[in-house]
Write a protein that holds these residues in place. Sequence first.
Motif, PDB file in Angstrom:
ATOM      1  N   ASP A   1       0.817  -1.214   0.000  1.00  0.00           N
ATOM      2  CA  ASP A   1       0.000   0.000   0.000  1.00  0.00           C
ATOM      3  C   ASP A   1       0.852   1.264   0.000  1.00  0.00           C
ATOM      4  OD1 ASP A   1      -2.343  -1.588   0.236  1.00  0.00           O
ATOM      5  OD2 ASP A   1      -2.043  -1.699   2.406  1.00  0.00           O
ATOM      6  N   CYS A   2       2.121   1.113   0.311  1.00  0.00           N
ATOM      7  CA  CYS A   2       3.011   2.264   0.463  1.00  0.00           C
ATOM      8  C   CYS A   2       3.995   2.451  -0.683  1.00  0.00           C
ATOM      9  CB  CYS A   2       3.799   2.139   1.769  1.00  0.00           C
ATOM     10  SG  CYS A   2       2.769   2.042   3.252  1.00  0.00           S
ATOM     11  N   LEU A   3       4.388   1.344  -1.327  1.00  0.00           N
ATOM     12  CA  LEU A   3       5.407   1.417  -2.373  1.00  0.00           C
ATOM     13  C   LEU A   3       4.874   2.094  -3.627  1.00  0.00           C
ATOM     14  CD1 LEU A   3       7.143  -2.076  -2.249  1.00  0.00           C
ATOM     15  CD2 LEU A   3       8.024   0.085  -1.389  1.00  0.00           C
ATOM     16  N   LEU A   4       5.655   3.015  -4.183  1.00  0.00           N
ATOM     17  CA  LEU A   4       5.310   3.634  -5.449  1.00  0.00           C
ATOM     18  C   LEU A   4       5.966   2.852  -6.580  1.00  0.00           C
ATOM     19  CD1 LEU A   4       5.020   5.997  -3.267  1.00  0.00           C
ATOM     20  CD2 LEU A   4       5.173   7.519  -5.231  1.00  0.00           C
ATOM     21  N   ARG A   5       5.321   2.821  -7.731  1.00  0.00           N
ATOM     22  CA  ARG A   5       5.833   2.077  -8.875  1.00  0.00           C
ATOM     23  C   ARG A   5       7.118   2.711  -9.392  1.00  0.00           C
ATOM     24  NH1 ARG A   5       2.782   2.348 -13.399  1.00  0.00           N
ATOM     25  NH2 ARG A   5       3.276   0.231 -14.100  1.00  0.00           N
ATOM     26  N   ILE A   6       8.011   1.881  -9.901  1.00  0.00           N
ATOM     27  CA  ILE A   6       9.251   2.398 -10.468  1.00  0.00           C
ATOM     28  C   ILE A   6       9.024   2.890 -11.899  1.00  0.00           C
ATOM     29  CG2 ILE A   6      10.124   0.235 -11.454  1.00  0.00           C
ATOM     30  CD1 ILE A   6      12.922   1.124 -10.330  1.00  0.00           C
ATOM     31  N   ASN A   7       7.936   2.455 -12.505  1.00  0.00           N
ATOM     32  CA  ASN A   7       7.612   2.918 -13.858  1.00  0.00           C
ATOM     33  C   ASN A   7       7.173   4.373 -13.844  1.00  0.00           C
ATOM     34  OD1 ASN A   7       6.864  -0.097 -13.506  1.00  0.00           O
ATOM     35  ND2 ASN A   7       7.193   0.113 -15.708  1.00  0.00           N
ATOM     36  N   ARG A   8       7.667   5.140 -14.792  1.00  0.00           N
ATOM     37  CA  ARG A   8       7.273   6.542 -14.927  1.00  0.00           C
ATOM     38  C   ARG A   8       6.050   6.660 -15.831  1.00  0.00           C
ATOM     39  NH1 ARG A   8      10.115   9.608 -17.747  1.00  0.00           N
ATOM     40  NH2 ARG A   8       9.530  11.527 -16.689  1.00  0.00           N
ATOM     41  N   ASP A   9       5.228   7.662 -15.569  1.00  0.00           N
ATOM     42  CA  ASP A   9       4.133   7.996 -16.471  1.00  0.00           C
ATOM     43  C   ASP A   9       4.700   8.966 -17.508  1.00  0.00           C
ATOM     44  OD1 ASP A   9       1.890   8.779 -17.808  1.00  0.00           O
ATOM     45  OD2 ASP A   9       0.720   9.336 -16.027  1.00  0.00           O
ATOM     46  N   ILE A  10       4.912   8.468 -18.709  1.00  0.00           N
ATOM     47  CA  ILE A  10       5.584   9.282 -19.727  1.00  0.00           C
ATOM     48  C   ILE A  10       4.610   9.859 -20.754  1.00  0.00           C
ATOM     49  CG2 ILE A  10       7.750   8.008 -19.464  1.00  0.00           C
ATOM     50  CD1 ILE A  10       7.032   6.434 -21.981  1.00  0.00           C
ATOM     51  N   ARG A  11       3.320   9.700 -20.503  1.00  0.00           N
ATOM     52  CA  ARG A  11       2.324  10.124 -21.500  1.00  0.00           C
ATOM     53  C   ARG A  11       2.421  11.608 -21.835  1.00  0.00           C
ATOM     54  NH1 ARG A  11      -3.066   8.327 -18.722  1.00  0.00           N
ATOM     55  NH2 ARG A  11      -1.841   9.114 -16.958  1.00  0.00           N
ATOM     56  N   PHE A  12       2.652  12.430 -20.829  1.00  0.00           N
ATOM     57  CA  PHE A  12       2.660  13.875 -21.053  1.00  0.00           C
ATOM     58  C   PHE A  12       4.028  14.490 -20.744  1.00  0.00           C
ATOM     59  CE2 PHE A  12      -1.561  12.515 -19.473  1.00  0.00           C
ATOM     60  CZ  PHE A  12      -2.284  12.687 -20.647  1.00  0.00           C
ATOM     61  N   SER A  13       5.061  13.673 -20.785  1.00  0.00           N
ATOM     62  CA  SER A  13       6.403  14.134 -20.437  1.00  0.00           C
ATOM     63  C   SER A  13       7.330  14.095 -21.648  1.00  0.00           C
ATOM     64  CB  SER A  13       6.985  13.254 -19.321  1.00  0.00           C
ATOM     65  OG  SER A  13       8.318  13.606 -19.055  1.00  0.00           O
ATOM     66  N   LYS A  14       8.166  15.114 -21.753  1.00  0.00           N
ATOM     67  CA  LYS A  14       9.173  15.125 -22.822  1.00  0.00           C
ATOM     68  C   LYS A  14      10.257  14.086 -22.534  1.00  0.00           C
ATOM     69  CE  LYS A  14       8.544  19.989 -24.119  1.00  0.00           C
ATOM     70  NZ  LYS A  14       9.199  21.314 -24.226  1.00  0.00           N
ATOM     71  N   ASN A  15      10.459  13.788 -21.253  1.00  0.00           N
ATOM     72  CA  ASN A  15      11.426  12.769 -20.854  1.00  0.00           C
ATOM     73  C   ASN A  15      10.765  11.396 -20.992  1.00  0.00           C
ATOM     74  OD1 ASN A  15      13.263  11.069 -19.657  1.00  0.00           O
ATOM     75  ND2 ASN A  15      13.195  12.023 -17.636  1.00  0.00           N
ATOM     76  N   LYS A  16      11.212  10.617 -21.955  1.00  0.00           N
ATOM     77  CA  LYS A  16      10.577   9.327 -22.231  1.00  0.00           C
ATOM     78  C   LYS A  16      11.282   8.152 -21.551  1.00  0.00           C
ATOM     79  CE  LYS A  16       7.404  11.212 -24.702  1.00  0.00           C
ATOM     80  NZ  LYS A  16       6.016  11.317 -24.164  1.00  0.00           N
TER      81      LYS A  16
END
Length: 221
Positions: free
Chosen positions: A59-74
């Motif tokens: 319940d506490c851990l955040l995913r290591i995957n980034r949300d790149i949908r709206f980011s210039k950094n892919k």
Amino acid sequence: MDSKTLHFLSQLAENNNRDWFQANRKLYDAAKADMEQLVGYLIQEVGKFQDLGNIQVKDCLLRINRDIRFSKNKAPYKNNLSAGIGPGGKSSGKIDYYIQIQPHGQTFLGGGMWETTPEQIARYRQEVDYNAQELKTIIEDKDFRAYFPEIHGDALKTVPKGYAKDNPEIELLKRKQLFFMHQYTDKEVSSKDFGKQVLKGIELLKPFTDYMNHVLYNQGE
């Protein structure tokens, strides 16, 4: 924390792509297990002085995957492991204890007003204008200030609407974000007592997060 966890994150920063990540999946799994162990320890110890409900490590851990949908950094992955510890876990929407593990001295424990609505900022300013001493007693405490020496986040450059520029609390009133953090060296992160060091920081941070959660979320209750 195992020093191998920091090494993995350092390598990930240099090879932030899916092919490398999948080829080194076992290293990630070991780093994640190391993070889970730290978070499990903190949940257990914090639960002795704060009601966390029945939250689990997941319940506490955040995913290591980034949300790149709206980011210039892919880049598909974060260069850190992170968790939000508090009642309800990372998805409570309230202020929690945020711990981020990142090499090269970028590991930190933090908490405070960060992503807030205009209505919440208005509540905060109203409370500070009415009674700033309660907040100042917390953040100017010598032990708190020694561990969390400065305020982080954005502030207005001009006086907020509805307040006088000679208000004695004008600097606090200008705040749009009010966040405190304590950074740890890689040596501290890899030490056997790292969990205890973080726990010490959480104990110091608790009065501030309690105050901010009351102001931002419990107004009028």
